[in-house]
Design an enzyme around this catalytic site. Structure first.
Site, mmCIF file in Angstrom:
data_model
loop_
_atom_site.group_PDB
_atom_site.id
_atom_site.type_symbol
_atom_site.label_atom_id
_atom_site.label_comp_id
_atom_site.label_asym_id
_atom_site.label_seq_id
_atom_site.Cartn_x
_atom_site.Cartn_y
_atom_site.Cartn_z
ATOM 1 N N GLY A 96 0.832 -1.206 0.000
ATOM 2 C CA GLY A 96 0.000 0.000 0.000
ATOM 3 C C GLY A 96 0.864 1.253 0.000
ATOM 4 C CE1 TYR B 225 -9.971 1.019 8.455
ATOM 5 C CE2 TYR B 225 -10.690 2.514 10.185
ATOM 6 C CZ TYR B 225 -9.693 2.015 9.385
ATOM 7 O OH TYR B 225 -8.420 2.510 9.500
ATOM 8 C CG ASP C 213 -0.698 0.818 -3.850
ATOM 9 O OD1 ASP C 213 -0.529 1.555 -2.862
ATOM 10 O OD2 ASP C 213 -1.840 0.578 -4.315
ATOM 11 C CB ILE C 214 -3.798 -2.722 -5.830
ATOM 12 C CG1 ILE C 214 -4.595 -3.636 -6.730
ATOM 13 C CG2 ILE C 214 -4.610 -1.505 -5.405
ATOM 14 C CD1 ILE C 214 -5.662 -4.405 -5.980
ATOM 15 N N GLY D 132 -0.670 4.786 -0.945
ATOM 16 C CA GLY D 132 -1.761 5.342 -0.154
ATOM 17 C C GLY D 132 -1.316 6.551 0.648
ATOM 18 C CD GLN D 133 -3.874 10.375 4.851
ATOM 19 O OE1 GLN D 133 -4.543 9.476 5.359
ATOM 20 N NE2 GLN D 133 -3.911 11.615 5.305
HETATM 21 N N1 SER Z 1 -8.970 7.846 9.357
HETATM 22 C C1 SER Z 1 -9.678 6.607 9.459
HETATM 23 C C2 SER Z 1 -11.040 6.739 8.909
HETATM 24 O O1 SER Z 1 -11.583 7.807 8.996
HETATM 25 C C3 SER Z 1 -9.739 6.146 10.883
HETATM 26 O O2 SER Z 1 -8.727 5.249 11.129
HETATM 27 O O3 SER Z 1 -11.582 5.785 8.452
#
Ligand code: SER
Length: 319
Positions: free
Chosen positions: A8, A139, A34-35, A11-12
């Site tokens: 990844g 999540y 990364d993908i 990513g950010q």
């Molecule tokens: N920044 C993340 C989110 O907002 C939280 O871990 O999903």
């Protein structure tokens, strides 16, 4: 000489982590994956779909990887739109890496947890390390399950996994994707582009946040801590700065007095309200001397400094 793999890396957090680890070690020692393809050509990048266990194993073997930073996940807001798929992705990528640890193919793993592991019955102010955890997002459920699994792999198979519960991360290099805390990054871009931002969180919604350099520091520090110092086998609470959209807007107005904000909370408001306002990170301080550096004003100033360059704006950043 150890070899590191970042999963990844576009990513950010992956983007900044890659730069920092390559500064610390070398370009050659830190393999990016990364993908999605990288923005700039990178001679040490491989395409990797981390849900593919065979592909992860092959790359680890081919490149004699010692350490993995697993930064690929579907964030909170996106995960709510595709619950089963997100659960599968978030758990599968973790198991793919944990299994390689169990087999002794890799020696150390970093896997990030999140403030999303907490829920509506968690004490919201100065949330302790050990407390009620009843996440109500896909999540959050996947991160809490992940925390339980990393502890299990550590205790049963001696896999060395390190983890922190990231708050919302603010950065200028790469945009976050699909999180509830994304407003705190979008606001800067919109402030510079349009002088106006409509926040998807209500004005007084306080959330724990952290500026990227602090997040990277925490990540590398916990990975480099002597194992005997670490008394938590799941994920450490780490704190940065807590603020509301209104307070962030005020901090931006110091440098952009004409900046305007309004509020149109959407489905992400309920997610934010189930998360803590601030975090108690005493354990991280005790065990590996964790302390954040950036306060709200320093973060805002640094963000504006970098992004005003990106948007070719001249700003007077002396307040
Ligand atoms: N920044 C993340 C989110 O907002 C939280 O871990 O999903």
């Amino acid at each position: 000489m150890k070899n590191i793999l970042i999963i990844g890396s576009n990513g950010q957090i992956g983007t900044d982590l890659l730069t920092k680890l390559r500064e610390k070690y070398s370009h050659k020692q830190v393999l990016a994956s990364d993908i999605r393809p990288p923005q700039k050509t990178d001679s040490n990048f491989v395409y990797l779909d981390a849900t593919d266990a065979t592909a992860v194993r092959q790359i680890v073997k081919d490149h004699q990887i010692d350490e993995v930073y697993l930064m690929a996940a579907i964030l909170s807001a996106n995960a709510e739109k595709m619950p089963m798929k997100s659960w599968d992705i978030n758990m599968q990528v973790l198991f793919n890496v944990l299994e390689l640890g169990k087999e002794g193919l890799i020696k150390k793993i970093f896997w990030p947890s999140s403030i999303a592991v907490f829920g509506p019955h968690t004490p919201r102010v100065q949330t302790p390390q050990y407390t009620i955890m009843d996440p109500n997002t896909v999540y959050g459920i996947s991160k809490l399950a992940g925390e339980r699994w990393i502890e299990y792999y550590k205790n049963h198979y001696q896999v060395d996994v390190r983890s922190v519960r990231y708050p919302g991360i603010i950065s200028w290099k790469t945009l976050p994707g699909g999180g509830t805390t994304d407003y705190a990054v979008e606001i800067f871009h919109e402030a510079l582009k349009k002088g106006h931002y409509t926040s998807f969180l209500a004005e007084n919604t306080r959330l724990p946040m952290m500026y990227m350099p602090d997040a990277i520091e925490a990540t590398i520090n916990i990975m480099e801590a002597e194992p005997q110092r670490l008394h938590i086998d799941s994920a450490y609470n780490i704190a940065g700065i807590s603020f509301t959209p209104k307070e962030l807007a005020h901090a931006i107005q110091v440098y952009l007095p004409d900046f305007k904000i309004d509020y149109k909370p959407d489905f992400r408001q309920a997610i934010a309200e189930s998360w803590p306002e601030s975090i108690d990170d005493t354990m991280a301080f005790k065990d590996w001397h964790w302390q954040h550096q950036y306060d709200l004003d320093e973060m805002v100033k640094d963000m504006l400094e970098h992004l005003s360059e990106q948007y070719h704006k001249n700003l007077n950043l002396v307040s």
